[in-house]
Scaffold this active site. Structure first.
Site, PDB file in Angstrom:
ATOM      1  CG  ASP A 148      -2.057   0.621   1.013  1.00  0.00           C
ATOM      2  OD1 ASP A 148      -2.445   2.039   0.567  1.00  0.00           O
ATOM      3  OD2 ASP A 148      -3.702  -0.363   0.704  1.00  0.00           O
ATOM      4  CG  HIS A 213      -5.271   3.694   0.108  1.00  0.00           C
ATOM      5  ND1 HIS A 213      -4.834   3.174   0.218  1.00  0.00           N
ATOM      6  CD2 HIS A 213      -6.007   3.683  -0.419  1.00  0.00           C
ATOM      7  CE1 HIS A 213      -5.833   1.516  -0.263  1.00  0.00           C
ATOM      8  NE2 HIS A 213      -7.043   2.646  -0.943  1.00  0.00           N
ATOM      9  CB  SER A 549      -8.965   0.819  -0.945  1.00  0.00           C
ATOM     10  OG  SER A 549      -8.381   1.014  -1.517  1.00  0.00           O
TER      11      SER A 549
END
Length: 774
Positions: A148, A213, A549
């Protein structure tokens, strides 16, 4: 905008729009003259010949240009990434042992109460809080590897209080950087790596997350419990990961410029060597790319990870609701769609006369709760040179400042490509004091709009507002602050953005595999992101965002718990446990629906919504073997020579089955059943093998079938009688049509094996060469 990654502040949305554009243009621009980074994939690392050939290539071609080598791969597979000319790439592609040579692609990231909702959905009564980890007794600590944007180690979600020593089998490292020390790792974050791409800014040579994220996905999967978490009071509660006792290894492969395929492969290679148990990826190629398996870094890396006993969980993509948009669909990958949860972030509209219209959105506007503000339709506030359509949508530059100033403006998503954030910006820029946006698609997905009052309503409720405006001389309204509504019904429903099946690879494998919460998920964030901050307040330590996600780490967490409970189970057994115990009903006891209210199909949900409890004890599992995957490669068109180069698990006497073709992919031992290329005048039979893992030894299961209209499905035998744990039994499913008429649409059914204790369900999809998906 197609392919929206996830939903953040206005600044972040603008940044992500730029990012998504760069993902498709940057690589193309760099490759126009044929020069750039190429990936040279040479198959399994277990072959000494492959490793020798790779080293010879590197020594001969890069003897005087070592700096052109970007990455070398050696743990799970063999190959390298390097700067090459197009001509050099063509030459290398013809060398012995080379499977494929391809330009380095740039992928995109796909963008807590969710755990409580999953538990509420199950039939088994359990305590509040996340499922307790079986590793708490020290039997087996699962390690989750996450590819990520990095991690924010100071977040309280990553504290290691009461955690035991790092597992002795762990071989990873904690890479240091200018802003990331070895002390940033602990007994929770046990690994941290970052990957340098040639064109990256050195500022990003660190595992520290500058986007948010990766911090969000990591804490969703394995974050420690943090009380009183919220996004400035919204979605307040305890933020917690689904597998709070699991360890985290972060592999930072994404920067603001995207996620380089060469870095993704390097991370897979390192993760295999480091000893992770589960890998989680909330990123992928855009759906239109249609990337082949042998040039897809995620498919390649996942294949070798699964060979080493590592389950790979990937997001399905955010290119929905159109059919055929699902990505990360290789059969060795577990592919996750996104659904809503039973929490609604509501911002209502109050009209004159106190009529209340329900809306959705996160804002912190300081306006009156009484309807005292003039209300105007965008069409009536049109600027002189704007079209009526653009004014109704409140496109940039479409509104007249004098007509908007001091008013709440009603805007519409006419063409399906507009977003409330854009309309909000136009209204705010022209002096308005609020924006009501009409959009059935995004009504169930709360986005953040900062301090400007903004809410999204559906077309049904919009009709009441239009009626009020048209029947009132001086219409007024207000937009109420966001409130958190718990136990919202119906939930789940499939999120509009969630990518849908069928797979572009083959309809013989149902994709996505499963759905999980991915809407308005509260989780940890970077500690210094002023772009999501409210004026005069410190940056929030948590954020509420949406995307597949967010769904993938929910499944990753459950896979981690299953691995802790059953350390010897294969990746396919864990996947089977999750798929065959999924639920198909919502909290209103109805069938799960899509964002439109239509009944969801397996192309939307896969096997159904993730169950956090039943998956721990599935009764039976479908183990997809190494030979199944080798046969898949045969059916897909690879020859034996190439397959032997790719895989470490090829028996010496292995040959491709006779008459290998795509339709035979239906025969691999997958937990769902896909019959593709069906002709109306034939019987099609596939076999499946299940393993008894119920723990009771002797067990009898009876088959029941949900048969699609116009078809007959026969299961032989109709009972499976096991005499011991670990025993495998095989059955056949024969599909026939009631008449020979052509199949106009893909149809769906299911097969369930059950006894007094377990229900083991497999969705069935039947398609022809000419049938459509809807």
């Amino acid at each position: 905008m197609k392919g929206l990654s996830f939903f953040l502040s206005p600044f972040s949305l603008m940044f992500l729009c730029i990012l998504c554009i760069s993902l498709t243009t940057e690589t193309e621009a760099g490759m126009k003259n044929g020069e750039g980074v190429y990936i040279v994939y040479m198959g399994s690392a277990s072959s000494a010949a492959n490793a020798y050939r790779a080293q010879i290539l590197i020594n001969t071609m890069f003897k005087r240009r070592a700096n052109d080598i970007v990455h070398t791969y050696k743990h799970g597979f063999t190959g390298f990434a390097a700067r090459l000319s197009a001509e050099e790439a063509k030459v290398i592609a013809k060398k012995p042992g080379v499977v494929s040579v391809f330009p380095d692609p740039n992928y995109q990231i796909h963008t807590t109460h969710s755990w409580d909702f999953l538990k509420y959905q199950t039939a088994v009564k359990i305590d509040s809080g996340p499922p307790s980890s079986p590793a708490s007794d020290g039997s087996y600590d699962s390690i989750i590897g996450i590819l990520d944007t990095g991690i924010w180690p100071e977040s309280e979600s990553f504290n290691d209080k009461d955690m035991g020593p790092i597992p002795s089998r762990w071989k990873g490292t904690c890479m240091e950087a200018k802003d990331f020390n070895s002390s940033n790792c602990n007994r929770k974050i046990i690994g941290a790596r970052f990957y340098k791409s040639p064109d990256d800014d050195p500022e990003y040579f660190t595992t520290r997350d500058v986007i948010g994220h990766g911090t969000h996905t990591s804490s969703t999967a394995a974050g420690s419990a943090v009380d009183n978490a919220s996004y400035y009071g919204v979605a307040s509660g305890t933020a917690k990961g689904g597998s709070p006792n699991a360890r985290i290894a972060m592999y930072k492969v994404c920067n603001p410029g995207g996620c380089a395929g060469s870095s993704i492969l390097a991370a897979f290679d390192d993760a295999i060597g480091d000893g992770v148990d589960v890998l989680s990826l909330s990123l992928g190629a855009p759906s239109y790319a249609r990337i082949e398996l042998n040039t897809d870094p995620i498919a390649i890396g996942a294949f070798h990870a699964v060979e080493q006993g590592i389950l790979v969980v990937c997001s399905a993509g955010n290119d929905g609701p159109n059919g055929g948009t699902v990505v990360n669909t290789a059969p060795w990958i577990m592919t996750v769609a996104a659904n809503t949860i039973d929490r609604d972030l509501e911002s209502d509209v109050v009209l004159g006369g106190s009529k209340v219209i329900k809306g959705e959105g996160i804002h912190f506007g300081n306006v009156s709760k009484s309807p005292v503000y003039p209300l105007i339709h965008g069409k009536s506030a049109k600027s002189a040179d704007a079209s009526e359509g653009s004014a109704r949508t409140c496109d940039y530059g479409s509104l007249d400042q004098e007509k908007v100033k001091g008013k709440i403006v009603l805007c519409e998503n006419l063409d399906g490509s507009s977003y409330a954030s854009s309309a909000r910006d136009e209204v705010k820029g022209k002096g308005g004091i609020g924006c009501i946006f009409v959009d059935d698609r995004t009504r169930a997905v709360a986005s953040a709009y900062g301090t400007f009052p903004t809410t999204v309503i559906d077309t049904k409720d919009a009709a009441d507002i239009f009626s009020y405006i048209n029947s009132t001389k001086d219409p007024v309204a207000t937009i109420l602050p966001t409130v958190t509504v718990e136990k919202f019904t119906p939930a789940p429903s499939i999120a509009y953005f969630s990518s849908r099946g069928p797979s572009s690879i083959t309809r013989s494998i149902l994709k996505p595999d499963i759905t999980a919460p991915g809407v308005a998920i509260l989780a940890a964030w970077t500690g210094k992101d002023t772009s999501i901050s409210l004026e005069g307040k410190p940056p929030s330590q948590f954020n509420v965002i949406s995307g597949t996600s967010m769904a993938a780490p929910h499944v990753t967490a459950v896979a981690s718990l299953i691995k802790s409970l059953h350390p010897t189970w294969s990746p396919s057994a864990i996947r089977s446990a999750i798929m065959t115990t999924a639920t198909q009903t919502n909290n209103d006891k109805g069938i799960i629906t899509t964002e439109t209210g239509a009944t969801a199909t397996p192309y939307d949900t896969g096997a159904g919504e993730l169950s956090t409890t039943a998956s721990m004890q599935p009764g039976l599992v479908y183990e997809t073997t190494a030979t199944d995957y080798l046969n898949f490669l045969c059916y897909y068109g690879y020859n034996v020579s190439t397959i032997k180069t790719i895989s470490k698990s090829v028996p010496a006497n292995f040959t491709c089955p006779a008459d290998s073709k795509l339709d035979l992919i239906s025969t691999i031992n997958y937990p769902s059943i896909g019959i593709s290329g069906y002709k109306g005048n034939e019987n099609r039979t596939v076999s499946r093998t299940v393993t008894n893992v119920g723990g009771d030894g002797v067990a009898v299961y009876t088959a029941s079938v949900e048969t699609p209209p116009g078809f007959s499905i026969q299961v032989t035998p109709e009972k499976l009688q096991f005499t011991k744990d670990g025993e495998k039994l095989t059955y056949q499913v024969t599909v026939s049509a009631a008449d020979a008429a052509s199949l106009k649409k893909d149809v769906f059914g299911a097969l369930t094996w059950s006894n007094a204790k377990y229900k083991v369900r497999s969705p069935i999809v039947i398609s022809s060469e000419t049938s459509t998906t809807n």
